[in-house]
Motif scaffolding. Structure first.
Motif, PDB file in Angstrom:
ATOM      1  N   PRO A   2      -1.199 -11.333  -2.636  1.00  0.00           N
ATOM      2  CA  PRO A   2      -0.695 -11.024  -3.978  1.00  0.00           C
ATOM      3  C   PRO A   2      -1.232  -9.709  -4.548  1.00  0.00           C
ATOM      4  CG  PRO A   2      -1.287 -13.332  -3.822  1.00  0.00           C
ATOM      5  CD  PRO A   2      -1.758 -12.685  -2.548  1.00  0.00           C
ATOM      6  N   ASP A   3      -2.456  -9.328  -4.136  1.00  0.00           N
ATOM      7  CA  ASP A   3      -3.072  -8.102  -4.652  1.00  0.00           C
ATOM      8  C   ASP A   3      -3.034  -6.960  -3.640  1.00  0.00           C
ATOM      9  OD1 ASP A   3      -3.806  -9.342  -7.094  1.00  0.00           O
ATOM     10  OD2 ASP A   3      -5.537 -10.253  -6.109  1.00  0.00           O
ATOM     11  N   VAL A   4      -2.058  -6.979  -2.734  1.00  0.00           N
ATOM     12  CA  VAL A   4      -1.968  -5.958  -1.701  1.00  0.00           C
ATOM     13  C   VAL A   4      -1.844  -4.563  -2.310  1.00  0.00           C
ATOM     14  CG1 VAL A   4       0.540  -6.196  -1.544  1.00  0.00           C
ATOM     15  CG2 VAL A   4      -0.724  -5.276   0.407  1.00  0.00           C
ATOM     16  N   THR A   5      -2.445  -3.581  -1.625  1.00  0.00           N
ATOM     17  CA  THR A   5      -2.336  -2.176  -2.026  1.00  0.00           C
ATOM     18  C   THR A   5      -1.688  -1.391  -0.899  1.00  0.00           C
ATOM     19  OG1 THR A   5      -4.300  -2.262  -3.437  1.00  0.00           O
ATOM     20  CG2 THR A   5      -3.605  -0.087  -2.666  1.00  0.00           C
ATOM     21  N   LEU A   6      -0.716  -0.570  -1.238  1.00  0.00           N
ATOM     22  CA  LEU A   6      -0.086   0.325  -0.270  1.00  0.00           C
ATOM     23  C   LEU A   6      -0.384   1.754  -0.674  1.00  0.00           C
ATOM     24  CD1 LEU A   6       3.383   0.206   1.362  1.00  0.00           C
ATOM     25  CD2 LEU A   6       2.706   2.270   0.146  1.00  0.00           C
ATOM     26  N   ARG A   7      -0.885   2.537   0.282  1.00  0.00           N
ATOM     27  CA  ARG A   7      -1.112   3.969   0.075  1.00  0.00           C
ATOM     28  C   ARG A   7      -0.289   4.724   1.103  1.00  0.00           C
ATOM     29  NH1 ARG A   7      -6.362   1.806  -1.239  1.00  0.00           N
ATOM     30  NH2 ARG A   7      -6.616   1.369   0.989  1.00  0.00           N
ATOM     31  N   ALA A   8       0.553   5.623   0.622  1.00  0.00           N
ATOM     32  CA  ALA A   8       1.409   6.414   1.518  1.00  0.00           C
ATOM     33  C   ALA A   8       1.131   7.887   1.265  1.00  0.00           C
ATOM     34  CB  ALA A   8       2.877   6.092   1.285  1.00  0.00           C
ATOM     35  N   ASP A   9       0.657   8.570   2.299  1.00  0.00           N
ATOM     36  CA  ASP A   9       0.281   9.981   2.193  1.00  0.00           C
ATOM     37  C   ASP A   9       1.296  10.822   2.961  1.00  0.00           C
ATOM     38  OD1 ASP A   9      -0.870  12.463   2.159  1.00  0.00           O
ATOM     39  OD2 ASP A   9      -2.844  11.812   2.838  1.00  0.00           O
ATOM     40  N   THR A  10       2.138  11.538   2.221  1.00  0.00           N
ATOM     41  CA  THR A  10       3.143  12.402   2.839  1.00  0.00           C
ATOM     42  C   THR A  10       2.693  13.857   2.889  1.00  0.00           C
ATOM     43  OG1 THR A  10       4.256  12.778   0.712  1.00  0.00           O
ATOM     44  CG2 THR A  10       4.992  10.895   2.025  1.00  0.00           C
ATOM     45  N   GLY A  11       1.501  14.147   2.365  1.00  0.00           N
ATOM     46  CA  GLY A  11       1.027  15.523   2.344  1.00  0.00           C
ATOM     47  C   GLY A  11       1.922  16.384   1.474  1.00  0.00           C
ATOM     48  N   LYS A  12       2.271  17.549   1.976  1.00  0.00           N
ATOM     49  CA  LYS A  12       3.125  18.470   1.227  1.00  0.00           C
ATOM     50  C   LYS A  12       4.603  18.291   1.564  1.00  0.00           C
ATOM     51  CE  LYS A  12      -0.536  21.967   1.037  1.00  0.00           C
ATOM     52  NZ  LYS A  12      -0.925  23.359   1.390  1.00  0.00           N
TER      53      LYS A  12
END
Length: 301
Positions: free
Chosen positions: A206-216
């Protein structure tokens, strides 16, 4: 220093390279920067030997670790001064290897350096990170750590304690069973391919975190989503990723992950933190520039 002495010194240095790289990677979260820090430690050793001061180095491993620690501390402080790496602006570099391989062959793949921990370390002040990494992860006494940062051992101990509280409160502890991790990640992939929202929600904490790094590559660079509903709202993106690209399992910092390619070109690396049978964190690196620098030699083609 003659050629024989130089070669002997180089061999001695190489005996410590893996350890030094592991220290620098934990300190910097960047494989390229870690390599630069280790190379700088070699240059300083060569200069010291050339000045006939090598006899003063009783413990070469300890001396080199101290040098790498000081170099990394300077690099972290320089980042903050130039504001090149603001907090939460980028994911740490992932270390990728074959899902069936024994991760022990690379020191940087130890379970204590999962992406979840590295992300938290990015939020620490440089001196806090140094004290925590060298003491808690490598067992260096505070009496040796303190001179690196021009502090007293008591001050170094306080910095490590402060960092430890941050880490313990923010870095989740993943399930230790690799097979259990893989089952959960496989269920995520199956839900993504099938566009099955119910199945996707079933594997997300329920408390999941998603981090998506696309840079520039895209405006915004780093995107962070929190909560199962928000992350599940990306189902269409997950489905497109799973059906358009070739997706295969891999170890990402020693944990179950996925590597996605199109026509042999790496387009993203996905790391997962799995705890109690559910996904707590998803870290996606899709920055083309950084992906191009990743070493996937340990990944079967």
């Amino acid at each position: 220093m003659n050629e024989h002495d130089f070669l002997f010194l180089a061999r001695r240095f190489e005996e410590h390279r893996t350890h030094l790289t592991a220290v620098a990677y934990r300190m910097l979260g960047s494989l390229t920067d870690a390599e630069d820090a280790v190379q700088e430690s070699w240059l300083r050793l060569a200069r010291t030997t050339g000045d006939d001061r090598a006899a003063d180095i009783d413990n070469l491993g300890g001396w080199l670790t101290t040098v790498v620690g000081r170099v990394c501390l300077d690099m972290l402080r320089s980042r903050r001064t130039r504001r090149e790496d603001p907090l939460d602006a980028r994911l740490p570099d992932p270390v990728v290897s074959d899902d069936g391989a024994d991760p022990a062959h690379q020191a940087v793949l130890a379970d204590s350096v999962g992406l979840a921990l590295l992300v938290v370390l990015e939020s620490l002040k440089p001196a806090e990170r140094l004290a925590f990494v060298l003491h808690d992860l490598f067992g260096m006494p505070f009496e040796q750590i303190a001179p690196i940062m021009d502090r007293t051992p008591v001050a170094a101990r306080k910095l490590a304690s402060r960092a430890r509280r941050r880490v313990q409160g923010a870095a989740p502890t993943p399930d230790p069973d690799p097979a259990a991790q893989r089952r959960v990640v496989d269920a995520f992939l199956a839900a993504a391919r099938g566009g099955d929202l119910t199945a996707l929600l079933a594997v997300l904490d329920p408390d999941v975190t998603l981090r998506a790094d696309t840079g520039k590559a895209l405006p915004g660079g780093m995107r962070v989503l929190r909560g199962a509903q928000a992350v599940a709202g990306q189902l269409a993106t997950f489905q497109r990723m799973a059906t358009v690209s070739t997706t295969r399992p891999a170890l990402v910092n020693g944990a179950a992950g996925l590597v996605n390619t199109i026509d042999g070109t790496l387009i993203s690396v996905m790391g997962f933190t799995v705890a109690d049978g559910r996904i707590l964190e998803i870290d996606i690196l899709s920055d083309p520039d950084r992906l191009a620098r990743l070493d996937l030699a340990g990944l079967e083609r």
